[in-house]
Design a protein around this motif. Sequence first.
Motif, mmCIF file in Angstrom:
data_model
loop_
_atom_site.group_PDB
_atom_site.id
_atom_site.type_symbol
_atom_site.label_atom_id
_atom_site.label_comp_id
_atom_site.label_asym_id
_atom_site.label_seq_id
_atom_site.Cartn_x
_atom_site.Cartn_y
_atom_site.Cartn_z
ATOM 1 N N ASP A 1 -19.943 -27.952 27.249
ATOM 2 C CA ASP A 1 -21.388 -27.639 27.484
ATOM 3 C C ASP A 1 -21.642 -26.508 28.006
ATOM 4 O O ASP A 1 -22.511 -26.656 28.642
ATOM 5 C CB ASP A 1 -21.508 -29.756 28.279
ATOM 6 C CG ASP A 1 -21.208 -30.414 27.652
ATOM 7 O OD1 ASP A 1 -21.331 -30.563 26.604
ATOM 8 O OD2 ASP A 1 -20.641 -31.570 28.438
ATOM 9 N N PRO A 14 -23.285 -23.622 29.442
ATOM 10 C CA PRO A 14 -24.598 -23.149 28.994
ATOM 11 C C PRO A 14 -24.984 -21.709 29.041
ATOM 12 O O PRO A 14 -25.909 -21.402 29.666
ATOM 13 C CB PRO A 14 -25.828 -24.135 29.697
ATOM 14 C CG PRO A 14 -25.186 -24.192 30.732
ATOM 15 C CD PRO A 14 -23.497 -24.033 30.478
ATOM 16 N N LYS A 34 -28.022 -20.037 29.543
ATOM 17 C CA LYS A 34 -29.086 -20.347 30.387
ATOM 18 C C LYS A 34 -28.429 -19.075 31.391
ATOM 19 O O LYS A 34 -29.589 -18.313 31.688
ATOM 20 C CB LYS A 34 -28.593 -21.499 31.008
ATOM 21 C CG LYS A 34 -29.257 -21.695 32.476
ATOM 22 C CD LYS A 34 -29.069 -22.841 32.640
ATOM 23 C CE LYS A 34 -29.648 -22.539 34.408
ATOM 24 N NZ LYS A 34 -30.999 -23.156 34.915
ATOM 25 N N HIS A 53 -27.779 -20.527 21.619
ATOM 26 C CA HIS A 53 -27.415 -21.130 21.574
ATOM 27 C C HIS A 53 -26.200 -21.748 22.798
ATOM 28 O O HIS A 53 -26.337 -20.387 23.653
ATOM 29 C CB HIS A 53 -26.747 -21.645 20.003
ATOM 30 C CG HIS A 53 -27.021 -21.333 19.023
ATOM 31 N ND1 HIS A 53 -28.004 -21.515 18.465
ATOM 32 C CD2 HIS A 53 -26.815 -20.053 18.414
ATOM 33 C CE1 HIS A 53 -28.241 -20.748 16.942
ATOM 34 N NE2 HIS A 53 -27.164 -19.702 17.174
ATOM 35 N N LEU A 54 -26.369 -23.313 23.345
ATOM 36 C CA LEU A 54 -25.263 -23.099 24.050
ATOM 37 C C LEU A 54 -23.687 -22.551 24.244
ATOM 38 O O LEU A 54 -23.722 -22.651 25.265
ATOM 39 C CB LEU A 54 -25.380 -24.809 23.836
ATOM 40 C CG LEU A 54 -24.737 -25.791 25.135
ATOM 41 C CD1 LEU A 54 -26.187 -25.548 26.230
ATOM 42 C CD2 LEU A 54 -23.715 -26.635 24.930
ATOM 43 N N ASN A 55 -23.097 -22.430 23.670
ATOM 44 C CA ASN A 55 -22.279 -21.527 22.693
ATOM 45 C C ASN A 55 -22.512 -20.488 22.623
ATOM 46 O O ASN A 55 -20.897 -19.778 22.245
ATOM 47 C CB ASN A 55 -21.312 -22.382 21.687
ATOM 48 C CG ASN A 55 -21.055 -24.409 22.459
ATOM 49 O OD1 ASN A 55 -20.935 -25.045 21.996
ATOM 50 N ND2 ASN A 55 -20.824 -23.968 24.068
ATOM 51 N N TYR A 62 -21.708 -25.962 35.849
ATOM 52 C CA TYR A 62 -21.717 -26.174 34.285
ATOM 53 C C TYR A 62 -20.335 -27.126 34.196
ATOM 54 O O TYR A 62 -19.840 -27.844 33.289
ATOM 55 C CB TYR A 62 -22.279 -25.612 33.963
ATOM 56 C CG TYR A 62 -23.345 -25.286 34.164
ATOM 57 C CD1 TYR A 62 -24.921 -26.104 33.354
ATOM 58 C CD2 TYR A 62 -23.966 -24.132 34.910
ATOM 59 C CE1 TYR A 62 -26.232 -26.239 34.143
ATOM 60 C CE2 TYR A 62 -25.248 -24.596 35.260
ATOM 61 C CZ TYR A 62 -26.320 -25.493 34.893
ATOM 62 O OH TYR A 62 -27.912 -25.294 34.623
#
Length: 347
Positions: A295, A297, A300, A311-313, A340
Motif C-alpha cells: 500500500d 503510495p 503521493k 499509480h500507487l506502486n 505508510y
Amino acid sequence: MLTDKISHDKVEAVKNLIARSGKIVIICHMTPDGDAMGSSLALYDLLKRKGKNVFVVTPDMPPRNLMFLPGAQSVVVGSRYPDKAHNLLLSADLIVCLDFNSLHRVDRLSPFVSGSSAKKILIDHHLEPENFVDVLISCPEKSSTCALLYELLGLMGMSEEMSREAAECIYTGMMTDTGNFSYNSNDPQLYLIIAELLKKSIDKDSIYNKAWNTNSSGRLRLCGYALYCKMQLVPEHKMALIALSRDELNEFDYVKGDTEGLVNKPLSIPGIEYSVFLREDEPDYVKVSMRSLGDFPVNKICSDHFGGGGHLNAAGGEFHGSIASAMGLVMSVLPDYDEYLNNNNIE
Ligand code: 5GP
Ligand code: MN
C-alpha cells in the motif's frame, strides 16, 4: 465486465467518429513504453487495413527495444520532425489519445492537441484523467491500455478482423505494463485475451525476447554499475535509491530505454518496500521514477515533491536542479512517509 464501465453510447460514439473521420492521428505519451507504442500501433494497423488515412505521432523517440513492433518505423517522432507532427495534429479530423491521462504527458505537442479542431478520443488506464476530449474511455482497473483497447475493439465488433501484427502490439503492451505478468496481473480476463491473441498466431516467447531480453553491452554494464556502485539502501525507511548523473550515463553510451526496469530491482531485496531512481536527463533536469510494494503510495511522494503522479506502486515526476539536490530532497522527505510503511500490507 467492460460493458459495465463503458456505455453502449460511448462504444457507438467511438465507432461513428472513426467511420466519419478522413484523417486520424494517434498519439501516446512521451518516453513511450510498450503499452503506449503497442496500443498506438495496434490501432494504427487496424485502421490502416480499413483504408483510413492514419498516422501515429510520438512526442519523442521510442526506445530501441520496441522498434521491432510492426509499424514502429512509420511513427512520426515530434522531437525529430516537429513541423510534420504539428501539421498532422492540426489538420486531423480525429485525434485518438492512448495511454495517458493528462495533456502535459505529450510534452511540447500539448498545445497542438488542445489547439486542434479535431474530435478527440482518450482511451487510458491511469487514475484521474483530465477531460480534454469528446469521448473519454478511462478504466484505471485495467492493467494496460492494450488490454482495455482489445476489449473495446471487441465491443466495437472489430477484434475478429485484427491481424497478427496488431495482436503482437496488443500482447506487447499487456506484457510490459505487468512486468511479464508479475504484477497487476491476477485478472482472469487477461489470460482469455492472451488465448485469443495466440489464436492469431503471435509468438509470445519471441515478443518477450525482443522486448526484454535484448541488451546492448552498454546497457548491461550500466545496470551492473548502477546496482553495484550506486544503489543506496536506507533500511530504517525501507527504501532504496539509485541516482545516475549525466557523466555516468554518457560513460555507458546511454540511450533512452537503457534504464527501463532498473528501478524495480531493489524491490526484490527483503525489507525494501519502495525504490527511487533519479536520472539526470539534461543538465539540471532530473527524471524521477518510483516503485513500491503493497500500500505504499509512491504517487503521493511524486505529486507532493516532484510535480508528477501515477499509480500507487509505479509513479514518476521531475526535478529541476542538480542530481545532488534531487537526492537531498528525497532523503529529507523520507521520514514524512514512514506512516505508510507502518501500515503496509505486503503479501
Ligand atoms: P516510469 O517510472 O516508468 O517513467 O513511470 C511510471 C508511471 O508513473 C507512468 O506509467 C505514469 O503513470 C507515471 N509517471 C511517470 N512520470 C510522470 C510524470 O512526470 N508525471 C506524472 N503525472 N506521472 C508520471
Ligand atoms: Mn500503460
